[in-house]
Design a protein around this motif. Structure first.
Motif, PDB file in Angstrom:
ATOM      1  N   ASN A 257      42.910  28.783  31.856  1.00 19.99           N
ATOM      2  CA  ASN A 257      43.702  30.014  32.020  1.00 19.99           C
ATOM      3  C   ASN A 257      45.039  29.866  31.304  1.00 19.99           C
ATOM      4  O   ASN A 257      45.874  29.063  31.691  1.00 19.99           O
ATOM      5  N   SER A 289      46.291  38.874  35.460  1.00 23.42           N
ATOM      6  CA  SER A 289      44.984  39.379  34.993  1.00 23.42           C
ATOM      7  C   SER A 289      45.232  40.480  33.975  1.00 23.42           C
ATOM      8  O   SER A 289      46.287  41.133  33.999  1.00 23.42           O
ATOM      9  N   TYR A 314      47.060  37.155  27.981  1.00 22.85           N
ATOM     10  CA  TYR A 314      46.383  36.275  28.941  1.00 22.85           C
ATOM     11  C   TYR A 314      44.919  36.088  28.602  1.00 22.85           C
ATOM     12  O   TYR A 314      44.212  37.033  28.292  1.00 22.85           O
ATOM     13  N   GLU A 315      44.497  34.818  28.632  1.00 22.76           N
ATOM     14  CA  GLU A 315      43.079  34.482  28.473  1.00 22.76           C
ATOM     15  C   GLU A 315      42.659  33.723  29.719  1.00 22.76           C
ATOM     16  O   GLU A 315      43.295  32.736  30.079  1.00 22.76           O
ATOM     17  N   GLY A 316      41.587  34.182  30.361  1.00 25.78           N
ATOM     18  CA  GLY A 316      41.104  33.443  31.527  1.00 25.78           C
ATOM     19  C   GLY A 316      40.770  34.384  32.678  1.00 25.78           C
ATOM     20  O   GLY A 316      40.872  35.604  32.567  1.00 25.78           O
ATOM     21  N   GLU A 317      40.373  33.777  33.788  1.00 25.56           N
ATOM     22  CA  GLU A 317      40.019  34.570  34.968  1.00 25.56           C
ATOM     23  C   GLU A 317      41.282  34.960  35.739  1.00 25.56           C
ATOM     24  O   GLU A 317      42.318  34.316  35.605  1.00 25.56           O
ATOM     25  N   GLU A 318      41.141  36.001  36.572  1.00 23.70           N
ATOM     26  CA  GLU A 318      42.295  36.399  37.394  1.00 23.70           C
ATOM     27  C   GLU A 318      42.704  35.231  38.284  1.00 23.70           C
ATOM     28  O   GLU A 318      41.859  34.539  38.853  1.00 23.70           O
ATOM     29  N   ILE A 319      44.014  34.997  38.379  1.00 25.26           N
ATOM     30  CA  ILE A 319      44.496  33.853  39.165  1.00 25.26           C
ATOM     31  C   ILE A 319      45.717  34.246  39.982  1.00 25.26           C
ATOM     32  O   ILE A 319      46.535  35.061  39.535  1.00 25.26           O
ATOM     33  N   ASP A 346      43.545  25.950  38.333  1.00 23.58           N
ATOM     34  CA  ASP A 346      43.321  26.719  39.559  1.00 23.58           C
ATOM     35  C   ASP A 346      44.580  26.633  40.427  1.00 23.58           C
ATOM     36  O   ASP A 346      45.473  25.831  40.143  1.00 23.58           O
TER      37      ASP A 346
END
Length: 375
Positions: A257, A289, A314-319, A346
Motif C-alpha cells: 500500500n 482509499s 494511492y495504490e493498494g487496498e483500503e487501509i 497493514d
C-alpha cells in the motif's frame, strides 16, 4: 602572561564552546574555561568530562606562555557588555589573578590553577579509525536523525546517533522505539567497516558548529572516544558503550500500500485535526482509499472530533491506520521534499515515510510504529 584580543572575536569563540559546560557539574573546576597561551595562539577548552570542546585564536600580541582557568559565566557576561574593541589580558601565573584592560577601564577576575582542569582524552593510535567527512554530510546526518533519539536511562545505546561507516556508504541512525530514522549517504565512504554511537549532547554541539564550517571534518575514533577536528574547533566526545540494536530487521520490506501526498498539506491537516485528539494518546486515524486520504481524530471525554480530506495518489487496498500525531508531525518536518511517500503493509505494522524523490547520493527512510485504533 599577557595578550591582546578583539572583544567580539573572543566572545564568539567562548559562546560556541560554553554550551558544553553543565549546570549540574560535580567538579567546580568544570565551571571554568581553560586558557592556554603559547607563542602564537590562545587555546580555550571547555568540558563536562563526557564532551570536551576546544577552540583556538591566532594572536599577534602575546607575551609569555602558560595556562589559567577562568570562571566561564563571569567572563562571558563581561564580554557581552563590551562594544567591539581590543582588550588586554594580563595574568599573574602565581596568584592566578586575571586583569582585563579596556579603552576606559580595568576588570579583575580571580582565576584558578590550570592543573586542576581534567586532562583531555587521547586517541588510542593502535585501535583508531580515521576518515575525512564532508561538513555537509555530517551536518545533514545529525540534523535528520537527532530528533529521533531516545531519553531512555535503561537503554543508553538508544540515546545517541548510530554512525555506520562502510566501503559503500555512511549511515546515521536514530530510534526511540516508536520512530526510526536512517539517513544514508552514498558519497561518503570509508575503506573499512566500523561504527560508533555518538551521544545526543555532542551531536547537538556539532549541529551548531557545522553550519559555519567550510572544509571537510577530520573524524577519528577508537573504542572510547570520537574526535572531530574542524577549522577552528575540536570536539572530543566519549562514546556510548554497548551494541546498537539490529535496526534493519524492524524495517518492513513488503509494503504493497503506497501513497504519495503533498507534504505540507499533509502536515498542516494533521496539525489541525490533532487538536481534537485525545490528549493522552494524541491518536490521529488515517483512512486511505481511491486517491483520497481522510485524517480524523476524536476525544470522547470532551465530545469533540475533526475530519479532513486531502487528495493523494494511492495504490493498494483500503487501509485504516492510527499514528501518534506528534511523532507524525516531527517526521514530516524533517523530510525536506515537497511530496512524501508513505508505504504500509497493514494497520499493525510500521509505516515507512520517505521523500518522494531522494536527492542525489542520499537515501533517507523514516519509520513510525502505528497505534491501535479503538473502534
Amino acid at each position: 602572561m599577557k595578550f591582546v584580543v578583539s572583544s567580539t572575536e573572543l566572545l564568539s569563540h567562548l559562546s560556541a564552546i560554553s554550551k558544553v559546560i553543565s549546570s549540574k557539574s560535580t567538579m567546580p573546576i568544570l565551571d571554568n574555561f581553560l586558557f592556554q597561551l603559547s607563542e602564537t595562539e590562545l587555546t580555550i577548552t571547555a568540558s563536562d568530562l563526557e564532551s570536551t570542546l576546544i577552540t583556538s585564536l591566532e594572536l599577534d600580541n602575546i607575551e609569555g606562555e602558560g595556562a589559567v582557568a577562568v570562571p566561564a559565566k563571569l567572563i562571558t557576561d563581561t564580554l557581552k557588555e563590551f562594544p567591539e574593541q581590543p582588550l588586554t589580558f594580563q595574568i599573574d601565573g602565581e596568584s592566578y589573578l586575571v586583569e582585563i584592560y579596556s579603552d576606559n577601564g580595568k576588570f579583575s577576575i580571580m582565576g584558578q590553577n590550570a592543573e586542576d582542569f581534567p586532562e583531555q582524552p587521547q586517541l588510542d593510535e593502535e585501535g583508531a579509525s580515521s576518515i575525512d567527512v564532508s561538513h555537509v554530510v555530517l551536518q545533514k546526518g545529525i540534523e535528520k536523525t537527532l530528533f529521533a533519539t531516545a531519553d531512555d536511562e535503561l537503554r543508553p545505546v538508544m540515546n545517541g546517533i548510530y554512525v555506520e561507516l562502510t566501503p559503500d556508504f555512511m549511515s546515521f541512525v536514530a530510534s526511540d522505539a516508536h520512530k526510526l530514522v536512517r539517513y544514508r549517504r552514498l558519497d561518503a565512504k570509508a575503506e573499512f567497516e566500523s561504527s560508533f554511537i555518538l551521544p545526543k549532547k555532542p551531536a547537538s554541539l556539532l549541529k551548531n558548529l557545522l553550519p559555519k564550517e567550510e572544509f571537510d571534518v577530520k573524524l577519528e575514533f577508537d573504542d572510547k572516544n570520537a574526535f572531530f577536528t574542524l577549522s577552528n574547533y575540536k570536539l572530543i566526545s566519549r562514546l556510548v558503550e554497548g551494541n546498537y540494536p539490529t535496526y534493519n530487521s524492524v524495517i518492513p520490506t513488503n509494503n504493497p500500500n503506497k501513497m504519495i501526498i503533498d507534504r505540507l498539506n499533509f502536515f498542516n491537516t494533521v496539525k489541525r485535526v490533532s487538536v481534537f485528539s485525545n490528549q493522552a494518546s494524541n491518536l490521529v486515524k488515517l483512512t486511505i482509499s481511491d486517491n483520497q486520504l481522510v485524517v480524523s481524530a476524536q476525544d470522547i471525554d470532551f465530545s469533540i472530533s475533526a475530519v479532513e480530506r486531502i487528495n493523494c495518489e494511492y495504490e493498494g487496498e483500503e487501509i485504516e491506520i492510527g499514528f501518534k500525531s506528534t511523532f507524525l508531525q516531527e517526521i514530516l518536518t524533517n523530510i525536506s521534499t515537497s511530496d512524501v511517500k508513505v508505504e504500509m503493509s497493514d494497520p499493525t505494522r510500521a509505516g515507512l515515510l520517505l521523500p518522494a524523490e531522494n536527492e542525489e547520493d542520499e537515501d533517507m527512510l523514516m519509520l513510525l510504529m502505528p497505534m491501535m485504533i479503538n473502534v
